[in-house]
Design an enzyme around this catalytic site. Sequence first.
Site, PDB file in Angstrom:
ATOM      1  CG  ASP A  18     -36.311  40.039 -11.878  1.00 43.46           C
ATOM      2  OD1 ASP A  18     -36.092  40.995 -11.139  1.00 43.46           O
ATOM      3  OD2 ASP A  18     -36.468  39.344 -13.403  1.00 43.46           O
TER       4      ASP A  18
ATOM      5  CD  GLU B  17     -40.411  44.970  -9.236  1.00 45.08           C
ATOM      6  OE1 GLU B  17     -40.708  44.313 -10.723  1.00 45.08           O
ATOM      7  OE2 GLU B  17     -39.152  44.965  -8.666  1.00 45.08           O
TER       8      GLU B  17
ATOM      9  CG  ASP C  57     -33.147  46.578 -14.917  1.00 51.12           C
ATOM     10  OD1 ASP C  57     -32.894  44.728 -13.312  1.00 51.12           O
ATOM     11  OD2 ASP C  57     -33.831  45.887 -14.956  1.00 51.12           O
TER      12      ASP C  57
HETATM   13  O1  MIG Z   1     -37.807  42.472 -17.982  1.00 50.17           O
HETATM   14  O2  MIG Z   1     -35.099  38.486 -16.737  1.00 50.17           O
HETATM   15  O3  MIG Z   1     -33.995  42.608 -13.232  1.00 50.17           O
HETATM   16  O4  MIG Z   1     -31.586  41.154 -13.403  1.00 50.17           O
HETATM   17  O5  MIG Z   1     -31.674  39.910 -15.902  1.00 50.17           O
HETATM   18  C1  MIG Z   1     -36.754  41.845 -16.665  1.00 50.17           C
HETATM   19  C2  MIG Z   1     -34.796  38.784 -17.448  1.00 50.17           C
HETATM   20  C3  MIG Z   1     -36.427  40.948 -16.361  1.00 50.17           C
HETATM   21  C4  MIG Z   1     -34.965  42.514 -14.827  1.00 50.17           C
HETATM   22  C5  MIG Z   1     -33.702  41.419 -13.616  1.00 50.17           C
HETATM   23  C6  MIG Z   1     -32.842  41.633 -14.202  1.00 50.17           C
HETATM   24  C7  MIG Z   1     -33.076  40.760 -14.961  1.00 50.17           C
HETATM   25  C8  MIG Z   1     -34.488  40.586 -16.412  1.00 50.17           C
HETATM   26  N1  MIG Z   1     -35.177  41.187 -15.237  1.00 50.17           N
END
Ligand code: MIG
Length: 700
Positions: A339, A342, A419
């Site tokens: 996650d 980016e 998201d």
């Molecule tokens: O700033 O890990 O897109 O699926 O649950 C949020 C917490 C960070 C973003 C991800 C999301 C995940 C969440 N993450």
Amino acid sequence: MAIASVTGMQCVSAQDAFMIGKDVAVFYPEGYDARQHEPSPIFVVDFERTEDVAGGWRIRPEFSINGGKSVARIAVGKEVDFYGNGEVAGQLRRNGKEVKFWNTDAPKYEVDGGKRLYQSHPWVLVVRRDGTAFGVIADNTWKSSVRMDEEEITFESEGPAFRVVIIEKGSPAEVLKELADLTGHIEMPPLWALGYQQCRWSYFPDTRVKEIADSLRLHRIPSDVIWMDIDYMDNFKVFTFDKERFPDPKDLNDYLHERGFKTVWMIDPGVKVEEGYRIDDEGTKMDYWVKDANGKPYEGEVWPGQCHFPDFTRPEVREWWGSLYKDYMATGIDGVWNDMNEPAIFNVETSTMPEDNRHEGGGGLAAGPHLRYHNSYGLNMVKASREGILEANPEKRPFVLTRSNFLGGHRYAATWTGDNASDPSLMKMSVPMTINLGLSGQPFNGPDIGGFFDDCTPELLAQWTAMGVYFPFVRNHSAAGTRQQEPWAFGEETLDVCRTAINRRYRLLPYIYTLFREAYEDGVPVMRPAFFADVKDAALRKEQEAFLLGGDLMVVPRWAENPAMPAGDWRRIVLEDGTDDGYQAMLYQRPGSIIPIANLSQNTTEYSTDSLTLLVNLDGDGKACGRLYEDEGEGFGFRDGEYADFALSASCAGDEVIVSVTQTNGNMHKGRKRIRVGLVMPDGIVYSQWTGGRTVRVGR
Ligand code: MIG
């Protein structure tokens, strides 16, 4: 052989251009500097000149430098439809749209009017009225954009002049096959990754996770995967476990495995700046971090607070990162969720690191600014992850899910569309989003079912699940602080709707797994736009409510208002008895097709095709055919022939339909106990008796 010629004010056509294969041409701008672009993360092939571009070649870029930007304009002719563009919000057909290639944490797809999301795919698929098609790749990772105007595509980049690759073919499917040949074919996913998956940010402590698993079994929701979000980490430090909430990850994984679940755990790129934290110490000692403009390790704030960021452009850093997975996976973790890659950074206006941050490169890759390497940061991360996981478990197919990626990154990871929110409009948008990713070389993807932000409603979860089970990747996920969103969180009626839908997913697995095999072989998407059913039918080109799952199944969500259906005798199939709850997506089977279906299982470790149902929708000539591909669903034996590929065929003889299953390829012996045929009639399915053997005769 330069063929440069000034054609306009500032425009120059290609300085050099040549064919790199049948129907594939590459065009180089004047002043092209390979060190600024190569080795490209997009391609798996070297460009070898096979011949010159023929005079009659239709699609050619014109390059220019405009206001400091490198531009490639591609005249495309009249009356074309644009698709692809990777991960994009909004409509399926991309005509008139602009996309910015700058990977961005984009909650609810609202940043910059939805023009930039988590991934970048500088790729356009163009389909002409007559069904012929071409594809355009801008081989460029630098910050850039693309616009699809009426008769012209324009790529504009903040980086140096870039080359353009054009694929010219007879159909969109052929273009996608070529795209896969150039950029790599997906790997076969483990079978379990095609099952239903339950996720939520805030499943903690471990006892709560066990409770979720138990509830899935108790409610008889077939399911394969439970996900661990950042909650399991010790202070959000990657590759650690919270001592109180998750004291014994191995025990948790064992518990879940015993109940037929696999587990996927999150790893982010940001490494907490903290002396004494092994990962940070190692990275600092080895000098592995991305640097700021002054050459100091860059620090940015994410979940753990101030973080360092591995410089994934460097082969030795990827190797190191990959090696971290060894002990981690040894706790019994089955898959990894990357996650925030980016990379997303908190409390800065750009929500990412400065464009003048420095990456070192290596392995032929030049050092360069973040402006160049931002868009491939996620791709390079998942490349490291995949390779490390494979090394940790060489007998298993790695499963990596990533939020950020770049064209070509489908080689390393599946993806989800970031998201979204619990909003009907975003549910509807998830159809074209998933389709366009598939039309950009990434077949294995899907949205957060039920929606990530905001509170879901019973109605929305029912609708979204009833359709979402036909997506390539099927995961219910929601944000911490929102209403619980599991299938049982809204009462009996919603639970029943979800269970029926998920049951159908599991029954369709023989067909869906075969579709992944097709994607692996031919680069054809698993979920396809309706127009793939008849590429010459202009009425299908904008259809984005109904969609195809493979070539033989049209899925029409119940909320679809005015779906365009392909011509021909597509027949409604209802996969099991029981009352119609008004939510289940309607399924229509293509005339002339055979769809293999399994008996219901509660997870893929139980799944079996010993008893196989063949749904047969005869065409006008009384014939039908299909395919069933099977292997172990795990491991790499299939590469050495450990698989079984079956041709399914049906034909009429007198009053009878003869349906047979014939192994055409592979050395795997797939003993089948029994088969039966479901003849799809205009008013329902008529089932034969179960019989042993490979042939069934049924009355018409
Ligand atoms: O700033 O890990 O897109 O699926 O649950 C949020 C917490 C960070 C973003 C991800 C999301 C995940 C969440 N993450």
